[in-house]
Design a protein around this motif. Structure first.
Motif, short mmCIF file in Angstrom:
data_model
loop_
_atom_site.label_atom_id
_atom_site.label_comp_id
_atom_site.label_asym_id
_atom_site.label_seq_id
_atom_site.Cartn_x
_atom_site.Cartn_y
_atom_site.Cartn_z
N ASN A 1 0.84 -1.19 0.00
CA ASN A 1 0.00 0.00 0.00
C ASN A 1 0.88 1.24 0.00
OD1 ASN A 1 -2.36 -1.58 0.20
ND2 ASN A 1 -2.18 -1.66 2.42
N VAL A 2 0.45 2.25 -0.73
CA VAL A 2 1.23 3.47 -0.92
C VAL A 2 0.64 4.57 -0.04
CG1 VAL A 2 1.88 5.23 -2.59
CG2 VAL A 2 1.86 2.82 -3.26
N ILE A 3 1.42 5.05 0.92
CA ILE A 3 0.94 6.07 1.85
C ILE A 3 1.53 7.42 1.46
CG2 ILE A 3 0.94 6.88 4.23
CD1 ILE A 3 1.24 3.21 3.62
N THR A 4 0.68 8.43 1.43
CA THR A 4 1.11 9.77 1.06
C THR A 4 1.23 10.64 2.31
OG1 THR A 4 -1.05 10.88 0.85
CG2 THR A 4 -0.35 9.46 -0.98
N ASN A 5 1.73 11.85 2.11
CA ASN A 5 1.83 12.80 3.22
C ASN A 5 0.62 13.73 3.30
OD1 ASN A 5 2.30 14.29 0.92
ND2 ASN A 5 4.27 15.13 1.58
N ILE A 6 -0.46 13.41 2.60
CA ILE A 6 -1.68 14.23 2.62
C ILE A 6 -2.63 13.65 3.67
CG2 ILE A 6 -3.66 15.04 1.27
CD1 ILE A 6 -1.92 14.58 -1.26
N ASN A 7 -2.93 14.44 4.69
CA ASN A 7 -3.81 13.92 5.74
C ASN A 7 -5.26 14.35 5.54
OD1 ASN A 7 -4.17 16.52 7.00
ND2 ASN A 7 -2.17 16.26 7.99
#
Length: 286
Positions: free
Chosen positions: A180-186
């Protein structure tokens, strides 16, 4: 009894982790040592920051977190100890604290100055352990270093919002065990900028116009077994409230993960374009 956590890129093949634990027990026999992870990608500060931000709060207040990633001392890479959110962190000042301190500011930060008494090529063992054990005994941070007001920040951890607030530009900061690819956008930023507008998430050539609340929401047809939906791509805010791009029921040995199937890698750009009411008549490709 002190709780001390360890987060490093040492791996488990070599003697490093065992040596650090042994040194702690030699100082504090009743210490409780918890491994957060020793599988950080070598020198990956952003990955370290993401893992720490989403793990430290699960520990009791007063826990001391030793962080051994890119920890070699230099003029550009000082060693610091800080108190933040009723926890203590002993780490290099290389920017990894940026994500943790993005919303909660440190109560006190000191630049560790005991190096004059210790010559070491293994600072996590020789310096960080001593500092952590000193704190565990109730020692004041100012005894082991001079107080400073700021720490190094790394820009790539923070997403950007364009001036018209129609777009968030973020990036991939972590790829988990499932691919899974986690971004820095919350989620908070998404809601504040989006204000309920329609949107298009772009990740290379892939687009998403819906965010799910959990993985199995993608399996909408109850007439089929959930396994029929294996391999479907989706976007959601994960348990840490960061935007994640995933493959439903991903298995790196069979189906593959979002990173491999969608061709996404660490530091790849992820954008969210919000659609104003006047532009809702254009066609969105999904």
């Amino acid at each position: 009894m002190a709780f001390i956590t360890l987060t490093t890129d040492f791996g488990t093949k070599d003697h490093f982790v065992g040596a650090v634990k042994g040194a702690i027990y030699s100082e504090l026999e009743d210490a409780k040592i918890v491994d957060i992870t020793h599988e950080i990608s070598p020198f990956n500060i952003t990955e370290t920051a993401y893992i720490l931000k989403n793990s430290y709060k699960s520990f009791p207040k007063g826990t001391i977190h030793i962080i051994g990633v890119d920890s070699e001392l230099s003029e550009e890479n000082k060693h610091i100890a800080l108190e933040l959110d009723n926890h203590f962190f002993v780490c290099p000042d290389n920017g990894l604290i940026s994500m943790i301190a993005s919303e909660i500011k440190p109560t006190k930060i000191v630049e560790i100055n005991i190096h004059d008494r210790i010559e070491s090529s293994f600072p996590v063992l020789d310096v960080f352990v001593q500092v952590a054990c000193f704190i565990a005994r109730g020692g004041n941070l100012t005894v082991i270093g001079k107080e400073i007001k700021a720490f190094k920040k790394i820009i790539e951890i923070q997403p950007k919002v364009n001036q018209l607030e129609n777009q968030i530009i973020g990036g991939v900061v972590y790829i988990d065990n499932y691919g899974n690819v986690i971004t820095n956008i919350n989620e908070k930023m998404f809601q504040e900028v989006g204000k309920g507008r329609d949107f298009v998430i772009s990740a290379k050539k892939h687009t998403f116009t819906k965010i799910f609340s959990k993985y199995n929401e993608v399996a909408t047809n109850k007439a089929y077994n959930n396994q029929q939906y294996e391999g479907h791509k989706l976007a959601l805010f994960n348990s840490a409230k960061f935007l994640e791009i995933a493959i439903y029921r991903s298995n790196l040995d069979t189906v593959g993960g979002a990173n491999s199937l969608l061709g996404l890698e660490y530091r790849d750009t992820i954008t969210i374009d919000f659609i104003n009411e006047s532009k809702k008549d254009f066609t969105i490709l999904t």
